[in-house]
Design an enzyme around this catalytic site. Structure first.
Site: not given
Ligand code: TYM
Length: 331
Positions: A111, A192, A195
């Site tokens: 990022k 990957k 969004k």
């Molecule tokens: P975020 O918002 O980027 O994504 C949310 C969840 O979706 C999964 N994900 C994917 N899985 C498979 N293939 C993909 N292309 C893909 N893109 C996204 C992510 O792995 C995630 O599980 N840091 C985290 C949010 C967070 C969190 C937490 C998660 C904050 N606190 C505590 C678990 C526990 C994030 O940015 O996810």
């Protein structure tokens, strides 16, 4: 009952990657675990957010949780910013973490790459995520593959705290989907599905119209061969599409291989599009109903109060162990 916690950022439209990597497992785990599913709005502001968009996206993610089948009678659905203990334990975790370990986070490196100035929040982002998880003494954290490194750091911080101040935090385990832990872009299988991608053709948004989904899948990149075969090393694009197919249909990768043997990519992609549409269309219909009903606010209020009940006790206990003089409870 074992505890589960996870969260998704309200930073734009959610994708099929979020669904397969995370939400689908949330729905399954709520049957057997005590679950906390958050909309991580405090994480979203680690990159600039338009206030109106943040409000809209926060409600949209909560509504998508419901539309996907998370049941507020079984799981607590809430906004991270509604439970102050997240910001509070987040700071305590920040003071436990080392610059070096945060600098090694690949998501931060990705990022920050090529940017003139990088927000400090983006750098300490994983310490807030650790707090999110530890506040509930979560046993399992269902996420996609890209969050594995953050989970490792969470485990390290839990151990560090326990060693320094006395046993208190449970050390959580990551919970990945068997197939599709990393859904890749439709136009470039080395990246990957995300969004935040500037090219909408690279991802399927959960709220994409059926015809848009069909078009995106028909244009998805494949190799020049014709064999529908799972081979991540040599056939990344087709393997990615097969993972999506498997997760949307319930068929195993082997069953998909057998079904399309000798048929080339055409029929496979056509059926894949219909599988994705069949998965998302009912979700979209429920989403529209939920948004129209105005029920999200009530769900979030209930979820925040359930979360608060657990989290406020844990942050108090952590502060006590660290040597903070605590205000007396009650009056
Ligand atoms: P975020 O918002 O980027 O994504 C949310 C969840 O979706 C999964 N994900 C994917 N899985 C498979 N293939 C993909 N292309 C893909 N893109 C996204 C992510 O792995 C995630 O599980 N840091 C985290 C949010 C967070 C969190 C937490 C998660 C904050 N606190 C505590 C678990 C526990 C994030 O940015 O996810």
């Amino acid at each position: 009952m074992k505890r589960v916690l996870s969260g998704i950022q309200p930073s734009g439209t959610l994708t099929l990657g979020n669904y397969i990597g995370a939400i689908k497992n949330f729905v399954e785990l709520q049957e057997t675990h005590q679950c906390f599913f958050m909309v991580v709005d405090l994480h979203a502001i680690t990159v600039p957010q338009e206030p109106a968009a943040l409000r809209e996206n926060s409600e949209a993610v909560a509504a998508l949780y419901l539309a996907a089948g998370i049941d507020p009678a079984k799981a607590s659905i809430f906004l991270q910013s509604h439970v102050p203990a997240h910001a509070e334990l987040g700071w305590l975790m920040t003071t436990l973490a080392y610059m070096g370990e945060l600098e090694r986070m690949t998501q931060f490196k990705d990022k920050a790459e090529g940017k003139d100035s990088v927000g400090a929040g983006l750098f300490v982002y994983p310490t807030l995520m650790a707090a999110d998880i530890l506040l509930y003494n979560a046993d399992l954290v269902p996420v996609g593959d890209d969050q594995k490194q953050h989970l490792e750091l969470t485990r390290d911080l839990a151990h560090r705290f326990n060693q320094r101040y006395g046993e208190m935090f449970r050390v959580p385990e990551v919970y990945l989907p068997e197939v599709g832990a990393r859904i890749m872009s439709l136009d470039d299988a080395s990246k990957k599905m995300s969004k935040s991608s500037p090219t909408p053709g690279s991802y399927i948004a959960l709220l994409d119209e059926p015809d848009v989904i069909r078009k995106k899948i028909s244009r998805a990149v494949t190799d020049s061969g014709r064999e529908v075969k799972y081979d991540e090393a040599n056939k990344r694009e087709v393997s990615n599409l097969m993972s999506i197919y498997s997760q949307c249909s319930g068929l195993s990768l082997q069953e998909i291989e057998a079904k399309y043997e000798g048929q080339g990519y055409g029929p496979f992609k056509k059926d894949l599009a219909e599988q994705v549409v069949a998965t998302l269309e009912p979700l979209q219909a429920r989403y529209r109903e939920i948004r129209a009903s105005g029920e999200v606010a009530d769900v979030l209020r209930k979820g925040a109060s359930e979360a608060e009940e657990v989290a406020s006790g844990i942050v108090r206990q952590a502060k006590e162990k660290m040597g903070f003089l605590l205000p007396k409870l009650g009056r």
